[in-house]
Scaffold this motif. Structure first.
Motif, PDB file in Angstrom:
ATOM      1  N   TYR A  31       3.358  -2.461  -0.734  1.00  0.00           N
ATOM      2  CA  TYR A  31       3.324  -1.204   0.017  1.00  0.00           C
ATOM      3  C   TYR A  31       2.050  -0.450  -0.342  1.00  0.00           C
ATOM      4  CZ  TYR A  31       4.461   3.401   1.868  1.00  0.00           C
ATOM      5  OH  TYR A  31       4.402   4.585   2.565  1.00  0.00           O
ATOM      6  N   ASN A  32       1.195  -0.219   0.657  1.00  0.00           N
ATOM      7  CA  ASN A  32      -0.079   0.485   0.448  1.00  0.00           C
ATOM      8  C   ASN A  32      -0.770   0.014  -0.833  1.00  0.00           C
ATOM      9  OD1 ASN A  32       0.261   1.867   2.824  1.00  0.00           O
ATOM     10  ND2 ASN A  32       0.855   3.799   1.884  1.00  0.00           N
ATOM     11  N   ALA A  33      -1.079  -1.278  -0.836  1.00  0.00           N
ATOM     12  CA  ALA A  33      -1.569  -1.919  -2.057  1.00  0.00           C
ATOM     13  C   ALA A  33      -3.042  -1.660  -2.344  1.00  0.00           C
ATOM     14  CB  ALA A  33      -1.319  -3.421  -1.982  1.00  0.00           C
ATOM     15  N   GLY A  34      -3.784  -1.146  -1.359  1.00  0.00           N
ATOM     16  CA  GLY A  34      -5.176  -0.754  -1.596  1.00  0.00           C
ATOM     17  C   GLY A  34      -6.019  -1.841  -2.225  1.00  0.00           C
ATOM     18  N   VAL A  35      -6.758  -1.456  -3.280  1.00  0.00           N
ATOM     19  CA  VAL A  35      -7.651  -2.417  -3.940  1.00  0.00           C
ATOM     20  C   VAL A  35      -6.880  -3.401  -4.819  1.00  0.00           C
ATOM     21  CG1 VAL A  35      -9.620  -0.852  -3.942  1.00  0.00           C
ATOM     22  CG2 VAL A  35      -8.046  -0.832  -5.877  1.00  0.00           C
ATOM     23  N   ASP A  36      -5.635  -3.099  -5.137  1.00  0.00           N
ATOM     24  CA  ASP A  36      -4.867  -3.966  -6.038  1.00  0.00           C
ATOM     25  C   ASP A  36      -4.572  -5.331  -5.426  1.00  0.00           C
ATOM     26  OD1 ASP A  36      -4.780  -2.022  -7.971  1.00  0.00           O
ATOM     27  OD2 ASP A  36      -2.768  -1.316  -7.462  1.00  0.00           O
TER      28      ASP A  36
ATOM     29  N   ASP B  20       5.671  -6.805   3.400  1.00  0.00           N
ATOM     30  CA  ASP B  20       4.972  -5.522   3.406  1.00  0.00           C
ATOM     31  C   ASP B  20       5.870  -4.451   4.024  1.00  0.00           C
ATOM     32  OD1 ASP B  20       2.282  -3.931   3.379  1.00  0.00           O
ATOM     33  OD2 ASP B  20       3.087  -3.657   5.384  1.00  0.00           O
ATOM     34  N   SER B  21       6.038  -3.341   3.307  1.00  0.00           N
ATOM     35  CA  SER B  21       6.925  -2.264   3.779  1.00  0.00           C
ATOM     36  C   SER B  21       6.174  -1.292   4.686  1.00  0.00           C
ATOM     37  CB  SER B  21       7.534  -1.529   2.586  1.00  0.00           C
ATOM     38  OG  SER B  21       8.333  -2.390   1.812  1.00  0.00           O
ATOM     39  N   SER B  22       5.611  -1.826   5.784  1.00  0.00           N
ATOM     40  CA  SER B  22       4.896  -1.018   6.795  1.00  0.00           C
ATOM     41  C   SER B  22       3.809  -0.156   6.157  1.00  0.00           C
ATOM     42  CB  SER B  22       5.879  -0.139   7.585  1.00  0.00           C
ATOM     43  OG  SER B  22       6.786  -0.942   8.292  1.00  0.00           O
ATOM     44  N   SER B  23       2.926  -0.806   5.402  1.00  0.00           N
ATOM     45  CA  SER B  23       1.800  -0.087   4.789  1.00  0.00           C
ATOM     46  C   SER B  23       0.942   0.563   5.864  1.00  0.00           C
ATOM     47  CB  SER B  23       0.931  -1.056   3.979  1.00  0.00           C
ATOM     48  OG  SER B  23       1.638  -1.557   2.869  1.00  0.00           O
ATOM     49  N   SER B  24       0.363   1.707   5.501  1.00  0.00           N
ATOM     50  CA  SER B  24      -0.520   2.414   6.440  1.00  0.00           C
ATOM     51  C   SER B  24      -1.996   2.160   6.114  1.00  0.00           C
ATOM     52  CB  SER B  24      -0.236   3.914   6.393  1.00  0.00           C
ATOM     53  OG  SER B  24      -0.410   4.409   5.070  1.00  0.00           O
ATOM     54  N   ASP B  25      -2.271   1.321   5.108  1.00  0.00           N
ATOM     55  CA  ASP B  25      -3.658   1.106   4.680  1.00  0.00           C
ATOM     56  C   ASP B  25      -4.182  -0.297   4.988  1.00  0.00           C
ATOM     57  OD1 ASP B  25      -2.292  -0.446   2.868  1.00  0.00           O
ATOM     58  OD2 ASP B  25      -3.316   0.337   1.091  1.00  0.00           O
ATOM     59  N   GLY B  26      -3.458  -1.031   5.849  1.00  0.00           N
ATOM     60  CA  GLY B  26      -3.936  -2.363   6.225  1.00  0.00           C
ATOM     61  C   GLY B  26      -3.606  -3.462   5.234  1.00  0.00           C
ATOM     62  N   SER B  27      -2.659  -3.212   4.341  1.00  0.00           N
ATOM     63  CA  SER B  27      -2.307  -4.218   3.332  1.00  0.00           C
ATOM     64  C   SER B  27      -1.827  -5.525   3.966  1.00  0.00           C
ATOM     65  CB  SER B  27      -1.221  -3.681   2.391  1.00  0.00           C
ATOM     66  OG  SER B  27      -1.726  -2.671   1.552  1.00  0.00           O
ATOM     67  N   ALA B  28      -1.055  -5.428   5.043  1.00  0.00           N
ATOM     68  CA  ALA B  28      -0.539  -6.644   5.694  1.00  0.00           C
ATOM     69  C   ALA B  28      -1.689  -7.488   6.231  1.00  0.00           C
ATOM     70  CB  ALA B  28       0.435  -6.281   6.818  1.00  0.00           C
ATOM     71  N   GLU B  29      -2.708  -6.837   6.796  1.00  0.00           N
ATOM     72  CA  GLU B  29      -3.863  -7.564   7.331  1.00  0.00           C
ATOM     73  C   GLU B  29      -4.630  -8.252   6.206  1.00  0.00           C
ATOM     74  OE1 GLU B  29      -3.011  -4.431   8.235  1.00  0.00           O
ATOM     75  OE2 GLU B  29      -2.254  -5.054  10.210  1.00  0.00           O
TER      76      GLU B  29
ATOM     77  N   ALA C 238      -3.295  -9.255   3.382  1.00  0.00           N
ATOM     78  CA  ALA C 238      -2.433 -10.355   2.941  1.00  0.00           C
ATOM     79  C   ALA C 238      -2.584 -11.577   3.838  1.00  0.00           C
ATOM     80  CB  ALA C 238      -0.978  -9.892   2.908  1.00  0.00           C
ATOM     81  N   ARG C 239      -2.694 -11.345   5.145  1.00  0.00           N
ATOM     82  CA  ARG C 239      -2.783 -12.467   6.097  1.00  0.00           C
ATOM     83  C   ARG C 239      -4.075 -13.258   5.952  1.00  0.00           C
ATOM     84  NH1 ARG C 239      -0.203  -8.611   9.788  1.00  0.00           N
ATOM     85  NH2 ARG C 239       1.991  -9.233  10.004  1.00  0.00           N
ATOM     86  N   ARG C 240      -5.069 -12.679   5.319  1.00  0.00           N
ATOM     87  CA  ARG C 240      -6.307 -13.425   5.077  1.00  0.00           C
ATOM     88  C   ARG C 240      -6.118 -14.469   3.973  1.00  0.00           C
ATOM     89  NH1 ARG C 240      -9.165  -8.258   5.732  1.00  0.00           N
ATOM     90  NH2 ARG C 240      -9.642  -8.135   3.497  1.00  0.00           N
ATOM     91  N   TYR C 241      -5.067 -14.288   3.173  1.00  0.00           N
ATOM     92  CA  TYR C 241      -4.821 -15.197   2.050  1.00  0.00           C
ATOM     93  C   TYR C 241      -3.647 -16.143   2.300  1.00  0.00           C
ATOM     94  CZ  TYR C 241      -7.834 -12.245  -0.905  1.00  0.00           C
ATOM     95  OH  TYR C 241      -8.895 -11.563  -1.458  1.00  0.00           O
ATOM     96  N   THR C 242      -2.661 -15.694   3.059  1.00  0.00           N
ATOM     97  CA  THR C 242      -1.446 -16.493   3.234  1.00  0.00           C
ATOM     98  C   THR C 242      -0.852 -16.270   4.617  1.00  0.00           C
ATOM     99  OG1 THR C 242       0.826 -16.851   2.425  1.00  0.00           O
ATOM    100  CG2 THR C 242      -0.077 -14.650   2.130  1.00  0.00           C
ATOM    101  N   PRO C 243      -0.293 -17.327   5.230  1.00  0.00           N
ATOM    102  CA  PRO C 243       0.363 -17.150   6.533  1.00  0.00           C
ATOM    103  C   PRO C 243       1.772 -16.563   6.423  1.00  0.00           C
ATOM    104  CG  PRO C 243       0.442 -19.456   5.875  1.00  0.00           C
ATOM    105  CD  PRO C 243      -0.346 -18.748   4.818  1.00  0.00           C
ATOM    106  N   TYR C 244       2.291 -16.497   5.194  1.00  0.00           N
ATOM    107  CA  TYR C 244       3.689 -16.087   4.997  1.00  0.00           C
ATOM    108  C   TYR C 244       3.773 -14.580   4.722  1.00  0.00           C
ATOM    109  CZ  TYR C 244       3.854 -21.125   4.335  1.00  0.00           C
ATOM    110  OH  TYR C 244       3.695 -22.483   4.498  1.00  0.00           O
ATOM    111  N   VAL C 245       3.564 -13.783   5.753  1.00  0.00           N
ATOM    112  CA  VAL C 245       3.590 -12.326   5.629  1.00  0.00           C
ATOM    113  C   VAL C 245       4.606 -11.758   6.613  1.00  0.00           C
ATOM    114  CG1 VAL C 245       2.262 -10.179   5.765  1.00  0.00           C
ATOM    115  CG2 VAL C 245       1.152 -12.278   4.953  1.00  0.00           C
ATOM    116  N   THR C 246       5.546 -10.981   6.112  1.00  0.00           N
ATOM    117  CA  THR C 246       6.554 -10.318   6.942  1.00  0.00           C
ATOM    118  C   THR C 246       6.431  -8.813   6.740  1.00  0.00           C
ATOM    119  OG1 THR C 246       8.068 -12.183   6.590  1.00  0.00           O
ATOM    120  CG2 THR C 246       9.033 -10.149   7.438  1.00  0.00           C
TER     121      THR C 246
END
Length: 311
Positions: free
Chosen positions: A15-20, A41-50, A52-60
């Motif tokens: 959730y809103n994982a930022g630089v982490d 991803d709990s509907s992050s507002s900072d693009g965390s899901a995007e 994540a998708r650069r590293y893994t296809p398994y993103v919900t």
């Protein structure tokens, strides 16, 4: 060596994982074990899901109000039933070496082991109190604990942290899985259930990540308030395993000794005030049902939890 027939999944709630998140995913990308990375991803507002998708296809992506410390992790396990070993990490941790995943997984070569807790070293920017917390709770010594060890270790028998942990799917399900509607400490809860079922818990000092928090005094108070709530609501854990004994006093002495040895003189008053805040928070948390809900929400770190509670 790890049994290659056992499939490994690394599960990360975000959730809103930022630089982490890039730091964590970069460390997993270098890991020397074939493991899939599964992210919710709990509907992050900072693009965390995007990210994540650069590293893994398994993103919900789920609604942020759906997130539950235990329930969300359990759903991740149930929705990804192909994995025999479920490694859990939090977004603010990262592997200290490429071998860390292999090291945490190899503990399951012992068929009696149900769960493994990895070692945590402080982040590079950790303040002296955060440094000591890691060194005290995560020593450089392997441990294997079973139900019979509860007289020796008390509640620490079930010590576990989902910032870097791994579970045998069979043992996790046999123990009932992570429960929903816990304020925190779903990791300690399931470790205690596993011990009751006859499984062993391992602390691996060779499976190492970086993870720590530079909490303020108020944040420490709120965190310990929530820990008190957990111990009130799950009193069976203390009854089954025994209390923490003199653990609190041992911690205070250890912290003061650490600060003196490191010549962190200015941190000594902060240490004493922080320890007092933790104790006060914990005791209030254990008595939270006597307090008005409006006050409970103010004292708690996990304020969203109370939105789901009936009172």
């Amino acid at each position: 060596m790890h049994d290659a027939s056992q499939k490994v999944g690394v599960f990360i709630p975000v959730y809103n994982a930022g630089v982490d998140l890039p730091r964590l995913l970069d460390s997993l990308h270098l890991a020397s074990l074939d493991a899939d990375v599964i992210i919710v991803d709990s509907s992050s507002s900072d693009g965390s899901a995007e990210v994540a998708r650069r590293y893994t296809p398994y993103v919900t992506v789920i609604d942020k109000n759906e997130f539950d410390h235990g329930g969300t992790r359990q759903k991740m396990v149930e929705d990804n039933s192909a994995y025999d070993i479920c490694v859990f990490m939090t977004q603010d941790a990262y592997l200290a070496s490429p071998e860390a995943i292999a090291r945490i997984v190899e503990a399951f070569d012992d068929p009696s082991v149900g769960a493994v807790c990895g070692r945590q070293l402080p982040h590079l920017d950790a303040n002296p109190l955060a440094q000591h917390a890691r060194y005290f709770n995560y020593p450089d010594a392997f441990q294997k604990k079973s139900w019979e060890d509860r007289e020796r270790y008390g509640i620490k028998t079930a010590f576990m942290s989902n910032s870097f942990s791994a579970y045998r799917r069979k043992a996790l399900l046999e123990a009932g899985g992570f429960p929903s509607k816990l304020i925190l400490s779903e990791d300690m809860y399931i470790a205690a259930r596993m011990l009751q079922k006859g499984w062993s818990i391992v602390y691996s000092n060779t499976a190492v990540c970086h993870h720590s928090h530079n909490y303020s005094i108020v944040e420490e108070f709120k965190r310990y308030f929530d820990i008190g709530v957990f111990h009130h609501d799950q009193a069976w854990i203390g009854e089954a395993l025994g209390g923490a004994g003199g653990e609190g006093l041992r911690y205070v002495k250890s912290e003061l000794s650490f600060l003196i040895k490191q010549k962190h003189w200015l941190w000594l008053p902060r240490s004493l005030v922080t320890c007092a805040a933790k104790l006060a928070g914990y005791k209030l948390g254990k008595s939270y049902q006597r307090l008005p809900m409006s006050l409970v929400r103010k004292l708690s770190m996990h304020t969203r939890y109370w939105g789901n509670q009936e009172k």
